[in-house]
Design a protein around this motif. Structure first.
Motif, PDB file in Angstrom:
ATOM      1  N   LEU A 253      32.927  47.248  51.268  1.00 62.26           N
ATOM      2  CA  LEU A 253      34.163  46.447  51.375  1.00 62.26           C
ATOM      3  C   LEU A 253      34.390  45.466  50.241  1.00 62.26           C
ATOM      4  O   LEU A 253      33.434  44.903  49.658  1.00 62.26           O
ATOM      5  N   ASN A 254      35.493  45.632  49.504  1.00 70.70           N
ATOM      6  CA  ASN A 254      35.727  44.820  48.210  1.00 70.70           C
ATOM      7  C   ASN A 254      36.632  43.632  48.876  1.00 70.70           C
ATOM      8  O   ASN A 254      37.384  43.631  49.535  1.00 70.70           O
ATOM      9  N   GLY A 255      36.007  42.432  48.371  1.00 68.87           N
ATOM     10  CA  GLY A 255      36.511  41.042  48.347  1.00 68.87           C
ATOM     11  C   GLY A 255      37.394  40.771  47.263  1.00 68.87           C
ATOM     12  O   GLY A 255      37.137  41.324  46.314  1.00 68.87           O
ATOM     13  N   ASN A 256      38.169  39.687  47.129  1.00 69.42           N
ATOM     14  CA  ASN A 256      39.083  39.257  46.101  1.00 69.42           C
ATOM     15  C   ASN A 256      37.946  38.703  44.969  1.00 69.42           C
ATOM     16  O   ASN A 256      38.456  38.540  43.933  1.00 69.42           O
ATOM     17  N   THR A 257      36.510  38.258  45.191  1.00 66.66           N
ATOM     18  CA  THR A 257      35.749  37.865  44.148  1.00 66.66           C
ATOM     19  C   THR A 257      34.804  38.953  44.123  1.00 66.66           C
ATOM     20  O   THR A 257      33.986  38.641  43.301  1.00 66.66           O
ATOM     21  N   ASP A 258      34.750  40.188  44.558  1.00 67.89           N
ATOM     22  CA  ASP A 258      33.904  41.170  44.080  1.00 67.89           C
ATOM     23  C   ASP A 258      34.282  41.756  43.046  1.00 67.89           C
ATOM     24  O   ASP A 258      34.756  42.897  42.739  1.00 67.89           O
ATOM     25  N   ASN A 259      34.211  40.859  41.714  1.00 65.16           N
ATOM     26  CA  ASN A 259      34.515  41.465  40.389  1.00 65.16           C
ATOM     27  C   ASN A 259      33.322  41.712  39.606  1.00 65.16           C
ATOM     28  O   ASN A 259      32.717  40.897  39.392  1.00 65.16           O
ATOM     29  N   PRO A 260      32.918  43.138  39.450  1.00 64.43           N
ATOM     30  CA  PRO A 260      31.727  43.344  38.662  1.00 64.43           C
ATOM     31  C   PRO A 260      31.662  42.681  37.228  1.00 64.43           C
ATOM     32  O   PRO A 260      30.472  42.704  36.568  1.00 64.43           O
ATOM     33  N   ALA A 261      33.004  42.322  36.594  1.00 61.62           N
ATOM     34  CA  ALA A 261      33.114  41.597  35.426  1.00 61.62           C
ATOM     35  C   ALA A 261      32.570  40.227  35.448  1.00 61.62           C
ATOM     36  O   ALA A 261      32.074  39.507  34.718  1.00 61.62           O
ATOM     37  N   MET A 262      32.403  39.711  36.848  1.00 62.96           N
ATOM     38  CA  MET A 262      31.856  38.249  36.768  1.00 62.96           C
ATOM     39  C   MET A 262      30.301  38.420  36.890  1.00 62.96           C
ATOM     40  O   MET A 262      29.497  39.229  36.995  1.00 62.96           O
ATOM     41  N   PRO A 263      29.756  37.283  35.972  1.00 66.20           N
ATOM     42  CA  PRO A 263      28.183  37.255  35.815  1.00 66.20           C
ATOM     43  C   PRO A 263      27.856  37.264  37.061  1.00 66.20           C
ATOM     44  O   PRO A 263      28.285  36.855  38.119  1.00 66.20           O
ATOM     45  N   GLN A 264      26.295  37.813  37.147  1.00 68.84           N
ATOM     46  CA  GLN A 264      25.618  38.052  38.532  1.00 68.84           C
ATOM     47  C   GLN A 264      25.344  36.674  39.247  1.00 68.84           C
ATOM     48  O   GLN A 264      25.500  36.364  40.353  1.00 68.84           O
TER      49      GLN A 264
END
Length: 371
Positions: A253-264
């Motif tokens: 499931l995708n959350g609003n903070t599950d952004n692959p562009a964000m640093p790990q």
């Protein structure tokens, strides 16, 4: 083992010693991502929205899946705003009842043959929802309605092969067009001035087209962005796109903070925060778990989320509390404890700062909206 810390929010715990905490007024505002998550429960901004009129034209055997995806986006837009943003009507071509591709017959708000063509020019958006078995032949009534509406500022959209009636009305000349692959050959042969593409979605200034049910939702999100603003579009995406399958086939499931562009590192910190709502971690605990400095953590939040770690953590806890309030019968005190607040009074004050109402009032208002 992590030490137990005071659950109350203190800006000094997440700022370096040489930086003074920001003095906030009584009204706090969610940072962007969590503002989208909570938008439906936030107080009125004080501005009056202009209600946009949307009309759906439904040929026989229209795709029910594509239609409901498009309508769902409009209904959700009204739910995430304090006032209605859209009203929509449905129209058959020859009759007030139309049979979908599922064999389900639905009653529409009218038949195009019984409506003056100029009436349709009053819509901000007209959508022709096609389907696998929809006729490719021109319908003179539909063409007349579309041509008349084209004299106004109306935006047109075609779903599946809904672009074909738009082409008969002369609205697709020299326009890039997305439609179902089964209809590419017909469109290219019959309308050589239409630029058929292999894309699932084509966004033009006057005409927007999508190739099927899956892209219908994204098409509507783009149109809602244009008609009512990006914040509304993002709030809808947060609700309706949580189970969107990623290109790599992930079924998470995708959350609003599950952004692959964000640093790990930032993703890891947010996950730690999510997993420690009842017993919040201090900044020193986050430093120890992630292995980067306090200053690096602060920069990650500031650069990518435009907020501080402590403020974001508090917003996560308040959001978690809002969900518990409307989805359970737990007391305000129990909700406060479950979200890391030492006292219910401190929790209530923080909650009211963000939502403008007490926890009890938000719960009652939500339940009243369901009755």
């Amino acid at each position: 083992m992590l030490k137990h810390i005071d659950h109350t929010y203190d800006a000094r715990k997440v700022l370096p010693d040489h930086v003074k905490p920001v003095q906030l007024d009584n009204k706090r505002h969610f940072s962007q991502l969590l503002r989208e998550t909570n938008r439906a429960f936030l107080p009125d901004s004080g501005t009056t929205a202009t209600i946009k009129r949307v009309g759906f034209i439904l040929p026989e055997h229209f795709s029910m899946m594509a239609f409901t995806a498009a309508v769902d986006a409009l209904v959700t837009a009204n739910l995430v705003h304090s006032e209605p943003l859209f009203n929509f009507s449905t129209y058959g071509i020859k009759a007030n009842k139309v049979r979908s591709d599922l064999g389900i017959e639905i009653s529409t708000d009218g038949a195009l043959g019984e409506i003056k063509p100029a009436f349709m020019g009053g819509f901000d958006l007209l959508i022709v929802c096609g389907g696998y078995r929809c006729s490719m032949a021109e319908n003179s009534v539909l063409s007349s309605v579309l041509k008349s509406a084209a004299k106004s500022e109306t935006i047109f959209a075609g779903i599946w092969n809904g672009a074909i009636p738009l082409a008969y009305a002369g609205l697709m000349d020299d326009v890039r067009c997305a439609l179902h692959p089964d209809n590419h050959a017909f469109m290219r042969e019959r309308f050589q001035s239409v630029a058929v593409t292999d894309n699932t979605l084509e966004i033009g200034s006057k005409v927007v087209t999508s190739a099927g049910p899956a892209s219908a939702l994204e098409m509507m999100l783009q149109l809602i962005d244009r008609l009512q603003g990006r914040d509304i579009m993002r709030a809808i995406r947060e609700i309706l796109s949580c189970d969107q399958v990623a290109e790599q086939g992930s079924n998470k499931l995708n959350g609003n903070t599950d952004n692959p562009a964000m640093p790990q590192n930032l993703q890891d910190i947010i996950q730690l925060m999510r997993s420690n709502i009842e017993d919040p971690l201090g900044i020193d605990d986050l430093v120890a778990c992630i292995g980067i400095s306090r200053r690096q953590i602060e920069r990650l939040f500031q650069n990518h989320l435009d907020t501080s770690p402590g403020r974001y953590y508090l917003e996560l806890r308040i959001t978690h509390a809002r969900r518990l309030l409307i989805q359970s019968n737990a007391s305000v005190t129990d909700v406060a404890l479950a979200c890391g607040f030492v006292t219910s009074s401190h929790f209530s004050n923080c909650f009211k700062d963000y939502f403008g109402f007490s926890p009890t009032h938000v719960r009652e208002r939500y339940r009243n909206s369901l009755s």
